[in-house]
Design a protein around this motif. Sequence first.
Motif, PDB file in Angstrom:
ATOM      1  N   TYR A 103      13.328 -13.113 -47.100  1.00  0.00           N
ATOM      2  CA  TYR A 103      12.221 -14.026 -46.784  1.00  0.00           C
ATOM      3  C   TYR A 103      11.892 -14.915 -47.989  1.00  0.00           C
ATOM      4  O   TYR A 103      11.674 -16.120 -47.840  1.00  0.00           O
ATOM      5  N   GLN A 143      25.455  -5.819 -41.952  1.00  0.00           N
ATOM      6  CA  GLN A 143      24.398  -6.346 -42.819  1.00  0.00           C
ATOM      7  C   GLN A 143      24.968  -6.874 -44.134  1.00  0.00           C
ATOM      8  O   GLN A 143      26.051  -6.489 -44.556  1.00  0.00           O
ATOM      9  N   PHE A 162      15.279   1.235 -37.017  1.00  0.00           N
ATOM     10  CA  PHE A 162      13.845   1.480 -37.219  1.00  0.00           C
ATOM     11  C   PHE A 162      13.472   2.890 -36.766  1.00  0.00           C
ATOM     12  O   PHE A 162      13.901   3.335 -35.686  1.00  0.00           O
ATOM     13  N   LEU A 215      10.406  -9.869 -35.334  1.00  0.00           N
ATOM     14  CA  LEU A 215      11.481  -8.917 -35.626  1.00  0.00           C
ATOM     15  C   LEU A 215      12.782  -9.643 -35.930  1.00  0.00           C
ATOM     16  O   LEU A 215      13.125 -10.612 -35.237  1.00  0.00           O
TER      17      LEU A 215
HETATM   18  C1  LIG Z   1      16.721  -7.631 -43.317  1.00  0.00           C
HETATM   19  C2  LIG Z   1      18.028  -7.968 -42.563  1.00  0.00           C
HETATM   20  C3  LIG Z   1      17.686  -8.564 -41.203  1.00  0.00           C
HETATM   21  C4  LIG Z   1      18.802  -9.004 -43.393  1.00  0.00           C
HETATM   22  O1  LIG Z   1      19.953  -9.395 -42.666  1.00  0.00           O
HETATM   23  P1  LIG Z   1      21.381  -9.526 -43.396  1.00  0.00           P
HETATM   24  O2  LIG Z   1      22.341 -10.090 -42.446  1.00  0.00           O
HETATM   25  O3  LIG Z   1      21.714  -8.192 -43.978  1.00  0.00           O
HETATM   26  O4  LIG Z   1      21.000 -10.549 -44.560  1.00  0.00           O
HETATM   27  P2  LIG Z   1      21.961 -11.634 -45.267  1.00  0.00           P
HETATM   28  O5  LIG Z   1      23.326 -11.074 -45.441  1.00  0.00           O
HETATM   29  O6  LIG Z   1      21.811 -12.924 -44.555  1.00  0.00           O
HETATM   30  O7  LIG Z   1      21.285 -11.726 -46.700  1.00  0.00           O
HETATM   31  C5  LIG Z   1      20.144 -12.541 -46.923  1.00  0.00           C
HETATM   32  C6  LIG Z   1      19.410 -12.078 -48.152  1.00  0.00           C
HETATM   33  O8  LIG Z   1      18.769 -10.841 -47.890  1.00  0.00           O
HETATM   34  C7  LIG Z   1      18.756 -10.044 -49.066  1.00  0.00           C
HETATM   35  N1  LIG Z   1      19.497  -8.813 -48.790  1.00  0.00           N
HETATM   36  C8  LIG Z   1      20.266  -8.536 -47.685  1.00  0.00           C
HETATM   37  N2  LIG Z   1      20.732  -7.272 -47.779  1.00  0.00           N
HETATM   38  C9  LIG Z   1      20.263  -6.754 -48.938  1.00  0.00           C
HETATM   39  C10 LIG Z   1      20.374  -5.495 -49.566  1.00  0.00           C
HETATM   40  N3  LIG Z   1      21.085  -4.493 -49.036  1.00  0.00           N
HETATM   41  N4  LIG Z   1      19.716  -5.300 -50.731  1.00  0.00           N
HETATM   42  C11 LIG Z   1      18.988  -6.293 -51.285  1.00  0.00           C
HETATM   43  N5  LIG Z   1      18.838  -7.524 -50.737  1.00  0.00           N
HETATM   44  C12 LIG Z   1      19.470  -7.742 -49.581  1.00  0.00           C
HETATM   45  C13 LIG Z   1      19.404 -10.870 -50.152  1.00  0.00           C
HETATM   46  O9  LIG Z   1      18.393 -11.621 -50.799  1.00  0.00           O
HETATM   47  C14 LIG Z   1      20.293 -11.796 -49.354  1.00  0.00           C
HETATM   48  O10 LIG Z   1      20.573 -12.980 -50.011  1.00  0.00           O
HETATM   49  P3  LIG Z   1      21.779 -13.041 -51.117  1.00  0.00           P
HETATM   50  O11 LIG Z   1      22.974 -12.449 -50.441  1.00  0.00           O
HETATM   51  O12 LIG Z   1      21.910 -14.497 -51.412  1.00  0.00           O
HETATM   52  O13 LIG Z   1      21.302 -12.236 -52.254  1.00  0.00           O
HETATM   53  C15 LIG Z   1      18.922  -6.694 -42.410  1.00  0.00           C
HETATM   54  O14 LIG Z   1      19.076  -6.081 -43.654  1.00  0.00           O
HETATM   55  C16 LIG Z   1      18.370  -5.686 -41.420  1.00  0.00           C
HETATM   56  O15 LIG Z   1      18.667  -5.734 -40.234  1.00  0.00           O
HETATM   57  N6  LIG Z   1      17.553  -4.728 -41.909  1.00  0.00           N
HETATM   58  C17 LIG Z   1      16.992  -3.706 -41.030  1.00  0.00           C
HETATM   59  C18 LIG Z   1      15.923  -4.261 -40.127  1.00  0.00           C
HETATM   60  C19 LIG Z   1      14.780  -4.863 -40.913  1.00  0.00           C
HETATM   61  O16 LIG Z   1      14.296  -4.278 -41.866  1.00  0.00           O
HETATM   62  N7  LIG Z   1      14.305  -6.049 -40.473  1.00  0.00           N
HETATM   63  C20 LIG Z   1      13.219  -6.768 -41.153  1.00  0.00           C
HETATM   64  C21 LIG Z   1      11.895  -6.360 -40.699  1.00  0.00           C
HETATM   65  S1  LIG Z   1      11.575  -6.858 -39.022  1.00  0.00           S
END
Ligand SMILES: CC(C)(COP(=O)(O)OP(=O)(O)OC[C@H]1O[C@@H](n2cnc3c(N)ncnc32)[C@H](O)[C@@H]1OP(=O)(O)O)[C@@H](O)C(=O)NCCC(=O)NCCS
Length: 146
Positions: free
Chosen positions: A117, A78, A24, A70
Amino acid sequence: MSYIIDDFTEKYFCQVKQIIHSNFSNPWKDKDILFKSSNSIKKVALELNSCKVLGYIDGYTVLDEADLLLIVVRKEYQNKGIGSSLLRYFINQVKAKNINKIFLEVSEKNEPAIRMYKKFGFEIYGKRDNYYGNGENAILMRLKLE
Ligand SMILES: CC(C)(COP(=O)(O)OP(=O)(O)OC[C@H]1O[C@@H](n2cnc3c(N)ncnc32)[C@H](O)[C@@H]1OP(=O)(O)O)[C@@H](O)C(=O)NCCC(=O)NCCS
């Protein structure tokens, strides 16, 4: 990769801080990470072999509602299902308290988070202009649990 979901405690603080700061541009202050009340739900995803923190989720319940504040996953881990595991765990904790509504705000530019989400059934119910103070708008989302 094997990991478990564990309670957040101060021993994980430095790792959680580093993960938040690398994800962030306007990160939480230390006191926000450390703040814990009886209604808090603060969890880490912990790699079993190394005890490395892979992800963190933070929220709370109040009366008949829950707020997700968060969720963050270590960059190199990720898109491997860890965010989903943390969110699923959070939802189950909320359900166990007989609470059936979860609210959150997310930047409208944060496509990966919004997709995650929506995958869990969250729906958009509003928008806050310039919520982050840099012209970036927030989308308001909620999940109604059965
Ligand atoms: C958002 C976040 C928490 C998701 O965690 P993650 O472990 O990467 O997510 P998952 O592997 O469980 O994936 C879940 C879903 O998220 C979406 N997703 C995850 N990474 C993605 C990417 N790079 N692009 C598009 N969709 C994505 C997809 O819908 C995925 O489902 P699918 O694999 O069936 O398509 C992570 O990307 C992150 O830490 N982002 C930075 C912090 C942030 O923005 N937090 C949210 C606001 S507080």
